[in-house]
Design a protein around this motif. Structure first.
Motif, short mmCIF file in Angstrom:
data_model
loop_
_atom_site.label_atom_id
_atom_site.label_comp_id
_atom_site.label_asym_id
_atom_site.label_seq_id
_atom_site.Cartn_x
_atom_site.Cartn_y
_atom_site.Cartn_z
N LEU A 113 -18.03 -64.35 107.53
CA LEU A 113 -17.69 -62.98 107.95
C LEU A 113 -18.94 -62.23 108.39
N LEU A 114 -20.05 -62.41 107.65
CA LEU A 114 -21.30 -61.76 108.06
C LEU A 114 -21.74 -62.29 109.42
N ALA A 115 -21.60 -63.62 109.61
CA ALA A 115 -22.00 -64.23 110.89
C ALA A 115 -21.16 -63.71 112.05
N ALA A 116 -19.93 -63.32 111.75
CA ALA A 116 -19.03 -62.80 112.80
C ALA A 116 -19.25 -61.30 113.03
N GLY A 117 -20.22 -60.72 112.31
CA GLY A 117 -20.53 -59.30 112.53
C GLY A 117 -19.67 -58.36 111.72
N CYS A 118 -18.95 -58.88 110.73
CA CYS A 118 -18.10 -58.01 109.89
C CYS A 118 -18.95 -57.35 108.81
N GLU A 119 -18.53 -56.16 108.41
CA GLU A 119 -19.16 -55.48 107.27
C GLU A 119 -18.64 -56.13 106.00
N VAL A 120 -19.55 -56.58 105.14
CA VAL A 120 -19.15 -57.21 103.87
C VAL A 120 -19.88 -56.49 102.74
N PHE A 121 -19.13 -56.11 101.71
CA PHE A 121 -19.75 -55.55 100.49
C PHE A 121 -19.60 -56.59 99.41
N ARG A 122 -20.73 -57.11 98.91
CA ARG A 122 -20.70 -58.23 97.98
C ARG A 122 -20.78 -57.76 96.53
N PHE A 123 -19.80 -58.12 95.74
CA PHE A 123 -19.82 -57.85 94.30
C PHE A 123 -20.59 -58.99 93.61
N GLY A 124 -21.29 -58.64 92.52
CA GLY A 124 -21.99 -59.66 91.73
C GLY A 124 -23.17 -60.26 92.45
N ALA A 125 -23.79 -59.50 93.35
CA ALA A 125 -24.83 -60.08 94.21
C ALA A 125 -26.17 -60.29 93.51
N GLY A 126 -26.36 -59.73 92.33
CA GLY A 126 -27.60 -59.98 91.58
C GLY A 126 -28.84 -59.62 92.37
N HIS A 127 -29.83 -60.56 92.38
CA HIS A 127 -31.12 -60.25 93.01
C HIS A 127 -31.02 -60.05 94.51
N SER A 128 -30.00 -60.64 95.14
CA SER A 128 -29.89 -60.52 96.60
C SER A 128 -29.15 -59.25 97.02
N ALA A 129 -28.78 -58.41 96.07
CA ALA A 129 -27.98 -57.22 96.38
C ALA A 129 -28.78 -56.22 97.21
N ASP B 149 -23.21 -56.42 88.53
CA ASP B 149 -22.70 -57.12 87.34
C ASP B 149 -21.19 -57.34 87.40
N LEU B 150 -20.60 -57.07 88.55
CA LEU B 150 -19.13 -57.18 88.69
C LEU B 150 -18.85 -58.33 89.65
N THR C 164 -11.97 -56.75 91.96
CA THR C 164 -10.66 -56.31 91.47
C THR C 164 -10.57 -54.79 91.56
N THR C 165 -9.38 -54.27 91.42
CA THR C 165 -9.22 -52.81 91.42
C THR C 165 -10.01 -52.21 90.26
N GLU C 166 -10.00 -52.90 89.12
CA GLU C 166 -10.76 -52.42 87.96
C GLU C 166 -12.26 -52.36 88.28
N ALA C 167 -12.76 -53.38 88.97
CA ALA C 167 -14.20 -53.42 89.31
C ALA C 167 -14.54 -52.32 90.33
N VAL C 168 -13.63 -52.07 91.27
CA VAL C 168 -13.88 -51.00 92.24
C VAL C 168 -13.94 -49.66 91.52
N ALA C 169 -13.12 -49.47 90.48
CA ALA C 169 -13.15 -48.23 89.71
C ALA C 169 -14.50 -48.07 89.00
N VAL C 170 -15.03 -49.15 88.45
CA VAL C 170 -16.35 -49.08 87.79
C VAL C 170 -17.43 -48.74 88.83
N LEU C 171 -17.38 -49.45 89.97
CA LEU C 171 -18.36 -49.20 91.03
C LEU C 171 -18.34 -47.73 91.45
N LEU C 172 -17.14 -47.19 91.69
CA LEU C 172 -17.06 -45.82 92.21
C LEU C 172 -17.37 -44.79 91.12
N PHE C 173 -17.19 -45.15 89.86
CA PHE C 173 -17.65 -44.29 88.77
C PHE C 173 -19.17 -44.14 88.86
N ARG C 174 -19.86 -45.26 89.05
CA ARG C 174 -21.32 -45.23 89.12
C ARG C 174 -21.79 -44.43 90.34
#
Ligand SMILES: Nc1nc2c(c(=O)[nH]1)N=C([C@H](O)[C@H](O)COP(=O)(O)OP(=O)(O)OP(=O)(O)O)CN2
Length: 183
Positions: free
Chosen positions: A106-122, A131-132, A136-146
């Motif tokens: 998807l990245l190679a095709a020029g799409c916007e990608v948001f990677r969860f759990g990316a660790g050091h490469s984030a 750390d997610l 999941t919907t639950e993980a998106v809720a944690v992300l948007l809380f932060r």
């Protein structure tokens, strides 16, 4: 001569605040929407197929007492901060786990990608979901809380105002909320 009387007023009007008012009695909410794809291969079934949703996020901010301008936090500033982050990083993008084999194509095709759990490469933005492992919907809720917590920290607000919770709606019948303090 009779003593002067105060003008009539409704019971309780201008009464001093109760000293024992409940904690965080003041609550405000803002909402935003975004159009984003995701896929959850760890769940199997239909969730493993790349699919999109019209997501909705509701952010609640609470405070025990109001700021000098009688707000918890100004709606416009909070909305602008949350909207800007969501529109920049999630809207019309695809949320994937870092282990998902679709990330590279998807990245190679020029799409916007948001990677969860990316660790050091984030990226800076992805670090909030470092750390997610899966979007999941639950993980998106944690992300948007932060995200909302960081936005609030940069705004003038009531003393000790804090994000009380975030609710994310993935589809009309599916929601997840995150309230780490649950007061
Ligand atoms: N706890 C979670 N369960 C599921 C999640 C999730 O994020 N957290 N996500 C999915 C899928 O994303 C899927 O899109 C939603 O699944 P489902 O509700 O089964 O699908 P529909 O919306 O099409 O269901 P309707 O029957 O139309 O209501 C799955 N589970």
């Amino acid at each position: 001569m009779p003593a002067p009387t105060s003008p009539a007023r409704a019971p309780g009007a201008n009464a001093p605040e109760r000293q024992d008012s409940p904690p965080d009695a003041h609550r405000i909410t803002i909402r935003h929407t975004f159009e984003t794809a995701h896929r959850l291969p760890q769940l199997g079934g239909r969730c493993a197929s790349l699919h999109g949703h019209s997501w909705r996020v509701v952010v609640q901010v609470r405070a025990h007492a109001l700021d000098g301008d009688l707000t918890v936090v100004e709606f416009g500033g909070l909305k602008a901060g949350v909207r800007d982050w969501v529109d920049t990083h999630l809207d019309h993008a695809t949320m994937l786990g870092i282990e998902d084999p679709l990330v590279e194509p998807l990245l190679a095709a020029g799409c916007e990608v948001f990677r969860f759990g990316a660790g050091h490469s984030a990226t800076d933005a992805e670090r909030s979901a470092g750390d997610l492992a899966w979007p999941t919907t639950e993980a998106v809720a944690v992300l948007l809380f932060r995200v909302a917590r960081d936005v609030l920290a940069g705004l003038p607000s009531a003393p000790r105002a804090r994000v009380g919770g975030v609710l994310v709606r993935e589809a009309p019948l599916n929601t997840a909320s995150y309230r780490p303090d649950d007061l």
